[in-house]
Design a protein around this motif. Structure first.
Motif, PDB file in Angstrom:
ATOM      1  N   TRP A   1       3.436  -8.402  -1.760  1.00  0.00           N
ATOM      2  CA  TRP A   1       3.747  -7.001  -2.067  1.00  0.00           C
ATOM      3  C   TRP A   1       4.007  -6.244  -0.770  1.00  0.00           C
ATOM      4  O   TRP A   1       4.946  -5.454  -0.675  1.00  0.00           O
ATOM      5  N   SER A   2       3.187  -6.504   0.228  1.00  0.00           N
ATOM      6  CA  SER A   2       3.369  -5.878   1.532  1.00  0.00           C
ATOM      7  C   SER A   2       4.735  -6.239   2.114  1.00  0.00           C
ATOM      8  O   SER A   2       5.450  -5.373   2.641  1.00  0.00           O
ATOM      9  N   CYS A   3       5.119  -7.493   2.001  1.00  0.00           N
ATOM     10  CA  CYS A   3       6.438  -7.927   2.481  1.00  0.00           C
ATOM     11  C   CYS A   3       7.551  -7.214   1.728  1.00  0.00           C
ATOM     12  O   CYS A   3       8.539  -6.775   2.331  1.00  0.00           O
ATOM     13  N   MET A   4       7.398  -7.094   0.415  1.00  0.00           N
ATOM     14  CA  MET A   4       8.409  -6.429  -0.392  1.00  0.00           C
ATOM     15  C   MET A   4       8.619  -4.990   0.091  1.00  0.00           C
ATOM     16  O   MET A   4       9.752  -4.538   0.274  1.00  0.00           O
ATOM     17  N   VAL A   5       7.525  -4.280   0.326  1.00  0.00           N
ATOM     18  CA  VAL A   5       7.624  -2.890   0.793  1.00  0.00           C
ATOM     19  C   VAL A   5       8.296  -2.839   2.163  1.00  0.00           C
ATOM     20  O   VAL A   5       9.223  -2.056   2.393  1.00  0.00           O
ATOM     21  N   CYS A   6       7.840  -3.672   3.072  1.00  0.00           N
ATOM     22  CA  CYS A   6       8.361  -3.644   4.440  1.00  0.00           C
ATOM     23  C   CYS A   6       9.817  -4.085   4.514  1.00  0.00           C
ATOM     24  O   CYS A   6      10.601  -3.513   5.282  1.00  0.00           O
ATOM     25  N   LEU A   7      10.191  -5.060   3.717  1.00  0.00           N
ATOM     26  CA  LEU A   7      11.596  -5.473   3.678  1.00  0.00           C
ATOM     27  C   LEU A   7      12.458  -4.368   3.065  1.00  0.00           C
ATOM     28  O   LEU A   7      13.598  -4.155   3.485  1.00  0.00           O
ATOM     29  N   GLY A   8      11.900  -3.660   2.093  1.00  0.00           N
ATOM     30  CA  GLY A   8      12.607  -2.517   1.511  1.00  0.00           C
ATOM     31  C   GLY A   8      12.819  -1.398   2.517  1.00  0.00           C
ATOM     32  O   GLY A   8      13.770  -0.624   2.414  1.00  0.00           O
TER      33      GLY A   8
ATOM     34  N   ALA B   1       2.730  -3.513   7.600  1.00  0.00           N
ATOM     35  CA  ALA B   1       2.470  -4.688   6.761  1.00  0.00           C
ATOM     36  C   ALA B   1       0.983  -4.823   6.469  1.00  0.00           C
ATOM     37  O   ALA B   1       0.581  -5.082   5.330  1.00  0.00           O
ATOM     38  N   ILE B   2       0.167  -4.621   7.484  1.00  0.00           N
ATOM     39  CA  ILE B   2      -1.291  -4.711   7.312  1.00  0.00           C
ATOM     40  C   ILE B   2      -1.786  -3.623   6.366  1.00  0.00           C
ATOM     41  O   ILE B   2      -2.558  -3.887   5.436  1.00  0.00           O
ATOM     42  N   LEU B   3      -1.333  -2.398   6.579  1.00  0.00           N
ATOM     43  CA  LEU B   3      -1.804  -1.275   5.764  1.00  0.00           C
ATOM     44  C   LEU B   3      -1.319  -1.383   4.320  1.00  0.00           C
ATOM     45  O   LEU B   3      -2.073  -1.075   3.387  1.00  0.00           O
ATOM     46  N   CYS B   4      -0.086  -1.840   4.124  1.00  0.00           N
ATOM     47  CA  CYS B   4       0.413  -2.041   2.750  1.00  0.00           C
ATOM     48  C   CYS B   4      -0.400  -3.114   2.037  1.00  0.00           C
ATOM     49  O   CYS B   4      -0.708  -2.982   0.848  1.00  0.00           O
ATOM     50  N   HIS B   5      -0.731  -4.174   2.743  1.00  0.00           N
ATOM     51  CA  HIS B   5      -1.557  -5.240   2.173  1.00  0.00           C
ATOM     52  C   HIS B   5      -2.890  -4.668   1.683  1.00  0.00           C
ATOM     53  O   HIS B   5      -3.308  -4.918   0.555  1.00  0.00           O
ATOM     54  N   GLU B   6      -3.537  -3.886   2.522  1.00  0.00           N
ATOM     55  CA  GLU B   6      -4.829  -3.301   2.149  1.00  0.00           C
ATOM     56  C   GLU B   6      -4.692  -2.312   1.008  1.00  0.00           C
ATOM     57  O   GLU B   6      -5.518  -2.263   0.099  1.00  0.00           O
ATOM     58  N   TYR B   7      -3.635  -1.512   1.038  1.00  0.00           N
ATOM     59  CA  TYR B   7      -3.398  -0.551  -0.038  1.00  0.00           C
ATOM     60  C   TYR B   7      -3.253  -1.258  -1.376  1.00  0.00           C
ATOM     61  O   TYR B   7      -3.791  -0.811  -2.386  1.00  0.00           O
TER      62      TYR B   7
END
Length: 109
Positions: free
Chosen positions: A62-69, A40-46
């Motif tokens: 966006w980070s949540c969307m990726v992680c939930l996916g 979640a942290i890394l997706c947020h930064e990306y």
């Protein structure tokens, strides 16, 4: 582009340099988190770098969307955002937005 693992000299678990795309991670913080929280942290930064996005809430969601996916547990994501942010009015609003987004997510699995 690359990743720099810092021995803990930065005040946040991770940050990204918008010019060089260098991702800096604080090892002393990241090593204590689970894989979903680190993701979640890394997706947020990306998201900050990839879309040249300075909006923190946009990157959170966006980070949540990726992680939930990736079918990471909702509780892990809520924990990640609720326990990493420092308590102030702006961050409380961000946490509430994240919680609303996560609560509204319908798993297809």
């Amino acid at each position: 582009t690359g990743m720099l693992v810092s021995p803990g000299k930065i005040s946040t678990p991770a940050r990204i340099d918008h010019d060089t795309a260098e991702l800096q991670c604080a090892r002393n913080q990241m090593k204590n988190f689970t894989v979903p929280i680190n993701m979640a942290i890394l997706c947020h930064e990306y998201k900050h770098w990839r879309n040249d996005d300075t909006n923190e809430t946009s990157c959170d969601l966006w980070s949540c969307m990726v992680c939930l996916g990736l079918v990471y547990p909702k509780t892990e994501l809520i924990y990640a955002f609720a326990n990493i942010f420092h308590d102030n009015d702006t961050n409380i609003k961000r946490i509430n937005e994240v919680k609303r987004y996560i609560d509204s997510h319908k798993s297809t699995y």
